[in-house]
Design a protein around this motif. Structure first.
Motif, PDB file in Angstrom:
ATOM      1  N   LEU A 105      43.381  41.523  38.034  1.00 40.26           N
ATOM      2  CA  LEU A 105      42.899  42.392  39.103  1.00 40.26           C
ATOM      3  C   LEU A 105      43.913  42.576  40.226  1.00 40.26           C
ATOM      4  N   GLY A 106      44.664  41.516  40.536  1.00 36.85           N
ATOM      5  CA  GLY A 106      45.583  41.575  41.676  1.00 36.85           C
ATOM      6  C   GLY A 106      46.652  42.628  41.542  1.00 36.85           C
ATOM      7  N   GLU A 107      47.264  42.714  40.363  1.00 37.60           N
ATOM      8  CA  GLU A 107      48.330  43.699  40.163  1.00 37.60           C
ATOM      9  C   GLU A 107      47.807  45.119  40.346  1.00 37.60           C
ATOM     10  N   LYS A 108      46.618  45.382  39.853  1.00 34.38           N
ATOM     11  CA  LYS A 108      46.052  46.722  39.994  1.00 34.38           C
ATOM     12  C   LYS A 108      45.708  47.018  41.444  1.00 34.38           C
ATOM     13  N   LEU A 109      45.226  46.007  42.166  1.00 33.74           N
ATOM     14  CA  LEU A 109      44.857  46.208  43.564  1.00 33.74           C
ATOM     15  C   LEU A 109      46.073  46.482  44.434  1.00 33.74           C
ATOM     16  N   ARG A 110      47.212  45.911  44.075  1.00 33.46           N
ATOM     17  CA  ARG A 110      48.436  46.093  44.854  1.00 33.46           C
ATOM     18  C   ARG A 110      49.050  47.480  44.664  1.00 33.46           C
ATOM     19  N   LYS A 111      48.703  48.145  43.590  1.00 38.91           N
ATOM     20  CA  LYS A 111      49.286  49.471  43.326  1.00 38.91           C
ATOM     21  C   LYS A 111      48.663  50.527  44.239  1.00 38.91           C
ATOM     22  N   PRO A 112      49.349  51.667  44.409  1.00 38.63           N
ATOM     23  CA  PRO A 112      48.772  52.750  45.205  1.00 38.63           C
ATOM     24  C   PRO A 112      47.376  53.110  44.714  1.00 38.63           C
ATOM     25  N   THR A 113      46.473  53.310  45.637  1.00 41.18           N
ATOM     26  CA  THR A 113      45.068  53.520  45.291  1.00 41.18           C
ATOM     27  C   THR A 113      44.736  54.997  45.170  1.00 41.18           C
ATOM     28  N   PRO A 114      44.276  55.432  43.980  1.00 41.26           N
ATOM     29  CA  PRO A 114      43.824  56.823  43.850  1.00 41.26           C
ATOM     30  C   PRO A 114      42.596  57.063  44.721  1.00 41.26           C
ATOM     31  N   ALA A 137      36.569  38.187  51.718  1.00 39.86           N
ATOM     32  CA  ALA A 137      36.437  37.130  50.713  1.00 39.86           C
ATOM     33  C   ALA A 137      36.778  37.650  49.324  1.00 39.86           C
ATOM     34  N   VAL A 138      36.286  38.825  48.995  1.00 45.20           N
ATOM     35  CA  VAL A 138      36.538  39.406  47.671  1.00 45.20           C
ATOM     36  C   VAL A 138      38.025  39.709  47.486  1.00 45.20           C
ATOM     37  N   THR A 139      38.652  40.288  48.499  1.00 40.44           N
ATOM     38  CA  THR A 139      40.068  40.659  48.394  1.00 40.44           C
ATOM     39  C   THR A 139      40.951  39.433  48.213  1.00 40.44           C
ATOM     40  N   ALA A 140      40.719  38.401  49.016  1.00 40.48           N
ATOM     41  CA  ALA A 140      41.496  37.169  48.892  1.00 40.48           C
ATOM     42  C   ALA A 140      41.258  36.513  47.539  1.00 40.48           C
ATOM     43  N   ALA A 141      40.018  36.531  47.068  1.00 40.04           N
ATOM     44  CA  ALA A 141      39.691  35.914  45.778  1.00 40.04           C
ATOM     45  C   ALA A 141      40.346  36.672  44.622  1.00 40.04           C
ATOM     46  N   ILE A 142      40.394  37.979  44.716  1.00 46.67           N
ATOM     47  CA  ILE A 142      41.036  38.780  43.667  1.00 46.67           C
ATOM     48  C   ILE A 142      42.528  38.475  43.590  1.00 46.67           C
ATOM     49  N   LEU A 143      43.187  38.460  44.747  1.00 45.53           N
ATOM     50  CA  LEU A 143      44.637  38.264  44.761  1.00 45.53           C
ATOM     51  C   LEU A 143      45.034  36.851  44.341  1.00 45.53           C
ATOM     52  N   LEU A 144      44.210  35.861  44.656  1.00 51.09           N
ATOM     53  CA  LEU A 144      44.541  34.474  44.345  1.00 51.09           C
ATOM     54  C   LEU A 144      43.906  33.981  43.048  1.00 51.09           C
ATOM     55  N   GLY A 145      42.757  34.541  42.693  1.00 49.98           N
ATOM     56  CA  GLY A 145      42.051  34.059  41.514  1.00 49.98           C
ATOM     57  C   GLY A 145      42.320  34.822  40.242  1.00 49.98           C
ATOM     58  N   ALA A 146      42.687  36.086  40.359  1.00 48.93           N
ATOM     59  CA  ALA A 146      42.978  36.901  39.176  1.00 48.93           C
ATOM     60  C   ALA A 146      44.176  37.802  39.456  1.00 48.93           C
TER      61      ALA A 146
END
Length: 233
Positions: free
Chosen positions: A167-176, A154-163
């Motif tokens: 937040l979405g652009e940062k989440l899509r980048k390679p994760t440290p 729920a959180v992941t879908a909400a981040i990508l669609l709601g922000a």
């Protein structure tokens, strides 16, 4: 019923139709003047609120509680069960219609989670419904017995669609590697610092203030479910 872009009512018609040279820019009728010939009654829909988004999501999810359809065809009066085609081995491994239907029925805990992320996707009714569709489709993919963290989903879908910008652009980048151990609240707090979208920041801040148990969700759970969600976003 017709819709109108908010920026257009006061636009001068010659700006869009330059062939109307005989009309000066001062005397040119606006789009609103033209539409008034056809539509005398108008109303404006208020923006969707977090509470309205919750109600919309609950209504959409309630539609999944209908009776499950049988995936096995029934025998007619002229045939017996022995006449029905047998399932091949490959089809037997696929989830049945009943299993998929059951997978789309959300528990009270899941509905409570959707309430917590509602402020993040309270942009338009269409965006809220899209979030609900993505959530249920990804959830159904795990109907064959695979474990799924529904809170992280729920959180992941909400981040990508709601922000998507904040937040979405940062989440899509390679994760440290250091991100995996962070809580959702700490990650969000760090991410909004560089945001240039005030509307998204406001929704994110409203979400994180009321995130309750989701604040402590580990980002590792979000990263783990991310590939499955990206297929539909």
């Amino acid at each position: 019923m017709t819709g109108q872009v908010p920026k257009l009512p006061n636009a001068r018609i010659p700006q869009a139709h330059t062939e109307v040279d005989e009309i000066t820019s001062v005397d040119a009728p606006t789009t609103a003047n033209y539409l008034e010939k056809i539509f005398q009654l108008s109303y404006t829909l208020p923006p969707i609120t977090p509470d309205g988004c919750k109600a919309l999501l609950h209504a959409a999810m309630a539609a999944n509680h209908g009776p499950a359809a049988s995936s096995q065809p029934e025998a007619t009066d002229d045939e017996t069960e022995a006449d029905l085609p047998e399932k091949d081995a490959e089809a037997a491994d696929l989830p049945t219609t009943e299993q998929l239907s059951e997978a789309l029925i959300l528990s009270a805990d899941e509905l409570a989670t959707l309430d917590l992320v509602a402020p993040l996707v309270a942009i338009t009714p269409r965006r809220a419904k899209r979030f609900g569709n993505v959530y249920t489709v990804v959830r159904a993919r795990f109907s064959d017995g695979q474990a799924v963290d529904t809170a992280a989903l729920a959180v992941t879908a909400a981040i990508l669609l709601g922000a998507p910008k904040t937040l979405g652009e940062k989440l899509r980048k390679p994760t440290p590697a250091s991100t995996l151990g962070l809580s959702l609240k700490d990650w969000v707090t760090d991410a909004v610092v560089d945001s240039t979208d005030p509307a998204e920041v406001e929704r994110v801040e409203t979400f994180i203030r009321n995130a309750d148990r989701l604040s402590d969700l580990e980002m590792k759970a979000v990263i783990d479910i991310l590939p499955s969600v990206l297929l539909y976003v």
